[in-house]
Design an enzyme around this catalytic site. Sequence first.
Site, PDB file in Angstrom:
ATOM      1  N   SER A  80     -19.565  43.836 -44.241  1.00 34.96           N
ATOM      2  CA  SER A  80     -19.040  43.993 -45.345  1.00 34.96           C
ATOM      3  C   SER A  80     -19.833  43.689 -46.064  1.00 34.96           C
ATOM      4  CB  SER A  80     -17.184  43.176 -45.750  1.00 34.96           C
ATOM      5  OG  SER A  80     -16.991  42.891 -46.531  1.00 34.96           O
ATOM      6  N   TYR A 104     -13.973  35.377 -44.664  1.00 35.43           N
ATOM      7  CA  TYR A 104     -13.490  36.359 -44.524  1.00 35.43           C
ATOM      8  C   TYR A 104     -15.306  36.340 -43.868  1.00 35.43           C
ATOM      9  CZ  TYR A 104     -13.648  41.181 -44.997  1.00 35.43           C
ATOM     10  OH  TYR A 104     -13.843  43.181 -44.716  1.00 35.43           O
ATOM     11  N   LYS A 148     -18.176  38.342 -41.414  1.00 30.08           N
ATOM     12  CA  LYS A 148     -19.372  39.344 -41.798  1.00 30.08           C
ATOM     13  C   LYS A 148     -20.346  39.479 -41.944  1.00 30.08           C
ATOM     14  CE  LYS A 148     -15.748  41.690 -41.866  1.00 30.08           C
ATOM     15  NZ  LYS A 148     -15.850  43.112 -40.594  1.00 30.08           N
TER      16      LYS A 148
END
Length: 254
Positions: free
Chosen positions: A145, A158, A162
């Site tokens: 991402s 998150y 990633k």
Amino acid sequence: MEHGPFSLEGKVILVTGASSGIGRQCCITLAQMGVTVILIGRNRERLEETRKMMCNEDKHIYWSADLAEIASLSQLAKDINDNVGPIDGLVNCAGVSTTLPLRFVELEKVDDFLRINVMSGYFLVKEFSRAGMFNHGASFIFMSSIMGIVGEVGKSLYGLTKGAIISMVKSLACELAAKKIRVNCISPGVVVTPINENLPHIANADKRAVLEKKHLLGLGKTEYIANTCVFLLSDASCWITGQNIIVDGGYTIQ
Ligand SMILES: NC(=O)c1ccc[n+]([C@@H]2O[C@H](COP(=O)([O-])OP(=O)(O)OC[C@H]3O[C@@H](n4cnc5c(N)ncnc54)[C@H](OP(=O)(O)O)[C@@H]3O)[C@@H](O)[C@H]2O)c1
């Protein structure tokens, strides 16, 4: 008829996260390209829904599995191999997302996120890179991402998963080059899918307008990511390995 370098005709590709969003679109697009797709997710009804959206639906096969159960992945890979044979590629789309300020982050949550966003794909690659599990010239893809590249308030959990993917593919690519397996990842900008459609930055019109502005070419569509997968799975990308392909409508160049 001679197939060109972008052809995926006759290949067998495993797609995780096949029951929704980017993974679902990858299944649909790959089926259009003549691929036999192995769909993986937990929700059987939504896997079946995806299969119905694919051309030649009967040739594709789905498996319901919780990929966060890392200890079960070896058996899952064996079952797939026994039923379908070696694969030509793997597209790891299964993942979870969150916006969570640091003060709310608990160890258990970090563990959950690492399991599904990092370890599941890592161990699937381990299983499918064993002899007899993959065909010559196989290509493995992870979904990272832009949050693995840039930061944002509430994205530390998150983002750490990633960022891990971006570094992991480099060493995997080094190690698996001897087997002629390529390993790459894709870093999408914001693509409207069930993972984020109810989050305030998309659901709220004003916040969405701000977000749209950051993406110079507008918000993403699942097709943009699926088409990038087609390239990375095909022989047209045969000299590309260990890379992070950013597909973000210009978000990260500013
Ligand atoms: N959408 C975006 O804007 C965006 C941007 C950058 C990166 N990404 C990344 O792209 C990937 C796909 O995102 P998306 O937007 O398509 O998300 P999505 O629509 O929410 O789909 C997530 C998929 O992951 C599967 N999954 C989740 N936990 C699982 C588990 N424990 N075991 C097996 N499957 C599991 C879900 O299947 P079941 O519910 O059936 O288990 C579902 O098919 C994710 O890695 C995400 O981080 C997305």
